[in-house]
Design a protein around this motif. Structure first.
Motif, mmCIF file in Angstrom:
data_model
loop_
_atom_site.group_PDB
_atom_site.id
_atom_site.type_symbol
_atom_site.label_atom_id
_atom_site.label_comp_id
_atom_site.label_asym_id
_atom_site.label_seq_id
_atom_site.Cartn_x
_atom_site.Cartn_y
_atom_site.Cartn_z
ATOM 1 N N VAL A 293 0.865 -1.187 0.000
ATOM 2 C CA VAL A 293 0.000 0.000 0.000
ATOM 3 C C VAL A 293 0.900 1.235 0.000
ATOM 4 O O VAL A 293 1.799 1.355 0.841
ATOM 5 N N TYR A 294 0.667 2.124 -0.941
ATOM 6 C CA TYR A 294 1.419 3.378 -1.018
ATOM 7 C C TYR A 294 0.571 4.463 -0.359
ATOM 8 O O TYR A 294 -0.609 4.631 -0.685
ATOM 9 N N VAL A 295 1.172 5.223 0.553
ATOM 10 C CA VAL A 295 0.450 6.239 1.321
ATOM 11 C C VAL A 295 1.132 7.592 1.155
ATOM 12 O O VAL A 295 2.310 7.746 1.486
ATOM 13 N N ASN A 296 0.405 8.549 0.612
ATOM 14 C CA ASN A 296 0.971 9.885 0.408
ATOM 15 C C ASN A 296 -0.171 10.891 0.355
ATOM 16 O O ASN A 296 -1.086 10.755 -0.454
ATOM 17 N N LEU A 323 4.404 1.623 1.932
ATOM 18 C CA LEU A 323 5.372 2.699 1.717
ATOM 19 C C LEU A 323 4.669 3.983 2.106
ATOM 20 O O LEU A 323 3.688 4.383 1.483
ATOM 21 N N TRP A 324 5.160 4.635 3.142
ATOM 22 C CA TRP A 324 4.465 5.773 3.754
ATOM 23 C C TRP A 324 5.314 7.033 3.602
ATOM 24 O O TRP A 324 6.425 7.109 4.119
ATOM 25 N N PRO A 365 5.378 -2.761 -9.983
ATOM 26 C CA PRO A 365 4.496 -3.944 -9.893
ATOM 27 C C PRO A 365 4.079 -4.301 -8.475
ATOM 28 O O PRO A 365 3.014 -4.890 -8.271
ATOM 29 N N SER A 366 4.891 -3.963 -7.478
ATOM 30 C CA SER A 366 4.571 -4.369 -6.113
ATOM 31 C C SER A 366 3.474 -3.522 -5.474
ATOM 32 O O SER A 366 2.882 -3.923 -4.470
ATOM 33 N N VAL A 367 3.206 -2.342 -6.026
ATOM 34 C CA VAL A 367 2.199 -1.449 -5.437
ATOM 35 C C VAL A 367 0.805 -1.885 -5.877
ATOM 36 O O VAL A 367 0.481 -1.911 -7.057
ATOM 37 N N GLY A 368 -0.026 -2.224 -4.876
ATOM 38 C CA GLY A 368 -1.372 -2.718 -5.174
ATOM 39 C C GLY A 368 -2.484 -1.783 -4.798
ATOM 40 O O GLY A 368 -3.645 -2.001 -5.149
ATOM 41 N N GLY A 369 -2.177 -0.710 -4.067
ATOM 42 C CA GLY A 369 -3.202 0.245 -3.666
ATOM 43 C C GLY A 369 -2.583 1.553 -3.232
ATOM 44 O O GLY A 369 -1.405 1.612 -2.866
ATOM 45 N N PHE A 370 -3.384 2.620 -3.262
ATOM 46 C CA PHE A 370 -2.889 3.969 -2.989
ATOM 47 C C PHE A 370 -3.845 4.629 -2.002
ATOM 48 O O PHE A 370 -5.035 4.776 -2.275
ATOM 49 N N LEU A 371 -3.332 5.036 -0.851
ATOM 50 C CA LEU A 371 -4.084 5.826 0.114
ATOM 51 C C LEU A 371 -3.682 7.277 -0.100
ATOM 52 O O LEU A 371 -2.548 7.657 0.183
ATOM 53 N N VAL A 387 -4.002 1.688 -10.556
ATOM 54 C CA VAL A 387 -3.954 1.360 -9.130
ATOM 55 C C VAL A 387 -5.210 1.897 -8.432
ATOM 56 O O VAL A 387 -5.487 3.090 -8.501
ATOM 57 N N PRO A 388 -5.983 1.039 -7.748
ATOM 58 C CA PRO A 388 -7.170 1.493 -7.020
ATOM 59 C C PRO A 388 -6.781 2.285 -5.775
ATOM 60 O O PRO A 388 -5.641 2.206 -5.306
ATOM 61 N N MET A 389 -7.746 3.032 -5.223
ATOM 62 C CA MET A 389 -7.411 4.015 -4.198
ATOM 63 C C MET A 389 -8.351 4.013 -2.997
ATOM 64 O O MET A 389 -9.507 3.618 -3.091
ATOM 65 N N ILE A 390 -7.822 4.486 -1.881
ATOM 66 C CA ILE A 390 -8.598 4.972 -0.743
ATOM 67 C C ILE A 390 -8.353 6.472 -0.713
ATOM 68 O O ILE A 390 -7.209 6.908 -0.803
ATOM 69 N N CYS A 391 -9.412 7.247 -0.585
ATOM 70 C CA CYS A 391 -9.257 8.693 -0.645
ATOM 71 C C CYS A 391 -9.676 9.332 0.672
ATOM 72 O O CYS A 391 -10.771 9.065 1.180
ATOM 73 N N CYS A 392 -8.809 10.159 1.218
ATOM 74 C CA CYS A 392 -9.103 10.931 2.425
ATOM 75 C C CYS A 392 -8.957 12.405 2.063
ATOM 76 O O CYS A 392 -7.887 13.000 2.259
#
Length: 477
Positions: A293-296, A323-324, A365-371, A387-392
């Motif tokens: 999960v990539y978080v930015n 990855l934050w 390739p290793s990133v499966g989602g994005f916050l 890449v699918p997402m969570i959105c804040c």
């Protein structure tokens, strides 16, 4: 018109005026590179502080026909300590100074300016009047989605209908914001709460409402407008905007258009105001496909230390690697210090950095989602990578982007602004566990459509060519 054809004539000289924020600068630099490749002479105007920061990423290297010019941004040095203005300070500074600074700067250029491409968010500095004074055509570039632009454009209609400003502050909590706005094609059933929070005030003179209204309505004064989207993603909205402005160009995703140009033909590189840490990608190399999960939260959003801790525990408890990205100023400008127990847990499951090459990370390739915070630059880059997402969402068009991402494009889920570890854990697990069959499938479909839009005969490629041809025609008039 191709680069060879333009080179046989007098080159159009296009001046770019970005809004002084990371995502705006990055987006406008990419379009500037595309036009430069097509044979245009480019002058890119930046604040002195942002120019200095950009130079460290290699984006300002000397290149024939691509010049960088700077203006004073009010930064000072006292006893060797430089004060770099905040975005708010710079915004106020430009409101009273930029018009004259710009006219002086243009008058000192060796080559006459034949066209101005101005960030729509910079129109509050009287750039349309400046263009008229110089007798130079101006094109507005809204570095956002069509939905973000159209949401802001509703400020005038909402005021005329008596919906805004709010009658009283209690309207923020009494359900009034659930009101559906049903007159925007392509944004059917959108609610008042899905528009920028800068509009939602009981103060008739609220600066945010005035600013969004003024900068969006600036489109009524021009005949050419650029959006960083692609036709297939927002076709109804783009067609509606074309009823407002005669010439609308969709030029996204810009990165995919640039990918069609050989690296040898682009001598400028880098777009970042922060130092990117290559260790991020190195860490990703050892991870399984779609496992991280990539978080930015972008370049401007800030959060409380309490929310940061809740986010951290939610990520850890999800049991996925992550990855934050934690900017140095993410917690209200204060140093970020995680509780020792959380720091130990994070070190087992995650990797923390202060900044990274986001497009490289999202395409790994290793990133499966994005916050994400839902800034348009982040969303279109995630769509481009599939890449699918969570959105804040925190503010501005992020709120509208989030609504469209969840409801219209079906590639993500919304997370509450008041961060709770249980919600973070739950959403991350859904994103990574079930995303493969639902959101990930949609994200990959949009990735394919974005690729088609930027192929030689695709909608964005054709619009970019039309833009280049129209600038050349404007330059001759």
């Amino acid at each position: 018109m191709d680069a060879v054809a333009i080179n046989n004539e007098k080159k159009p000289h296009v001046v770019f005026i970005p809004f002084p924020a990371q995502s705006h600068i990055k987006c406008m630099l990419k379009l500037a590179k595309l036009l430069h490749h097509k044979g245009f002479h480019i002058t890119f105007i930046n604040s002195q502080s942002n120019h200095n920061r950009l130079a460290k990423s290699g984006a300002t290297n000397s290149t024939p026909g691509f010049d960088f010019k700077t203006f004073s941004d009010g930064s000072t040095a006292d006893d060797g300590v430089e004060h770099i203005p905040t975005l708010a300070e710079l915004w106020v500074h430009l409101a009273t100074t930029f018009y004259n600074l710009f006219l002086d700067l243009v008058s000192g250029l060796e080559t006459p300016v034949t066209c101005i491409i101005c960030d729509g968010f910079m129109t509050y500095t009287n750039m349309i009047n400046a263009a008229e004074k110089l007798k130079v055509p101006i094109i507005l570039f809204y570095t956002m989605a069509a939905c973000g632009f159209m949401g802001n454009y509703q400020a005038k209609a909402l005021k005329e209908k008596g919906i805004l400003p709010l009658k009283e502050e209690s309207y923020l909590t009494n359900g009034y914001l659930e009101m559906k706005i049903d007159w925007i094609p392509g944004m059917e059933h959108i609610r008042l709460k899905d528009l920028s929070e800068m509009m939602l005030s009981a103060d008739p003179n609220h600066l945010g409402l005035e600013y969004l209204s003024e900068t969006a309505q600036a489109a009524d004064k021009v005949s050419h407008l650029i959006l960083h989207t692609f036709q297939e993603l927002e076709s109804s909205l783009v067609e509606e905007i074309r009823t407002i402005v005669p010439n609308v160009y969709t030029v996204g995703p810009l990165e995919l258009l640039l990918n069609h140009i050989s690296e040898k033909q682009i001598t400028l590189s880098g777009y970042s105001l922060w130092k990117e840490e290559p260790e991020c990608v190195k860490w990703l190399q050892s991870k399984e496909p779609n496992s991280v999960v990539y978080v930015n939260f972008g370049s401007i959003a800030v959060m409380s230390s309490e929310d940061l801790v809740e986010l951290g525990w939610g990520l850890v408890n999800s049991n996925y690697e992550f990855l934050w990205i934690i900017r140095n100023d993410l917690v209200g400008g204060e140093p970020v210090v995680l509780p020792q127990e959380l720091e130990d847990a994070v070190n087992k499951k995650g990797f923390i950095a202060s900044w990274c090459s986001q497009e490289e990370v999202l395409n790994h390739p290793s990133v499966g989602g994005f916050l994400t915070h839902g800034g348009w630059g982040s969303i279109i880059e995630s769509l481009t990578a599939g890449v699918p997402m969570i959105c804040c969402p925190f503010s501005g068009d992020q709120i509208t982007n989030c609504r469209q991402m969840c409801k219209e494009w079906e590639v993500g889920m919304e997370m509450g602004k008041n961060v709770k570890r249980d919600e973070v854990e739950k959403l991350v697990r859904i994103l990574m566990d079930e995303g493969e069959s639902v959101m990930r499938k949609k994200a990959l479909e949009w990735k394919k459509k974005a690729e088609i839009a930027t192929e030689i005969s695709g909608s964005s490629s054709l619009d970019t060519e039309k833009l280049a041809n129209d600038i050349t025609k404007l330059s001759r008039n």
